[in-house]
Design a protein around this motif. Structure first.
Motif: not given
Length: 195
Positions: A114, A178, A183
């Motif tokens: 990720h 993700r 975020p």
DNA sequence: AACCCGATTTACT
DNA sequence: GTAAATCGGGTTA
């Protein structure tokens, strides 16, 4: 199926293009993935390299749309932008790796999945983008953006790492991804919701 | 000086 | 797992 985005798609205000690019597929050579994070910069924007007019570095921002603007950041990273209307561009900040993953891992060195393309510098390293790609046209072999496979839930948020015009909500993210560099904040706005 | 950043460490929920 | 701090390091205007 997924057709390359035509030049007129890019010949629009960067904020529109930046939002519409979320969910599209970026291909560079054998590798690529889904665009999940972008930022818009334009000629009226104090945070943009283009705000004071053309220079040697930002020349590509004043060139034709659907071309790359690649610049060096903090002395050690490359950042990939796609040129839109004159003096404007979209910074590609993150993709969700989809293919050519081994090649990207190899260029990046071992890194968790990720984080492979989560951030403008990581993304260019994974894709092998450098200053040599500045001014490169999209649709050249091995360099393309394809239409989104389906509607994507997009949110708009404040841009990262700038000190001017910080209030403009010109960072766009795939909601819930993700694979973004950071975020969304609490005050991110819903932008486009699929129906 | 300032800069559209990343890796690492250290500290916390 | 997020958050802050720290350093690295070239180029710009």
């Amino acid at each position: 199926m997924n057709a390359p985005l035509p030049t007129p798609f890019f010949a629009r205000p960067a904020a529109e293009v930046a939002a519409d690019l979320i969910g599209c597929t970026l291909t560079v050579g054998e590798a690529g993935g889904l665009i999940v994070e972008t930022e818009a910069y334009d000629g009226t924007d104090p945070a943009s390299h283009s705000v004071k007019g053309p220079t040697r570095r930002n020349a590509s921002m004043f060139g034709p749309p659907a071309h790359a603007y690649v610049y060096r950041s903090y002395g050690m990273h490359w950042c990939l932008n796609l040129v839109c209307e004159p003096a404007s561009a979209v910074l590609i900040r993150a993709i969700e790796p989809a293919f050519g993953i081994e090649a990207m891992e190899h260029r990046r060195g071992l890194s968790t999945r990720h984080l492979l393309c989560a951030g403008p510098g990581r993304l260019t390293q994974a894709l092998g983008i450098t200053g040599a790609d500045d001014g490169r046209p999209l649709a050249e072999a091995g360099f393309a953006v394809m239409t989104a496979a389906g509607p994507v839930d997009v949110v708009a948020d404040r841009r990262i790492g700038i000190s001017q015009a910080v209030e403009r909500p010109w960072r766009f993210l795939a909601a819930g991804s993700r694979f973004v560099s950071r975020p969304p904040t609490r005050d991110a706005l819903p932008w486009r919701v699929p129906r």
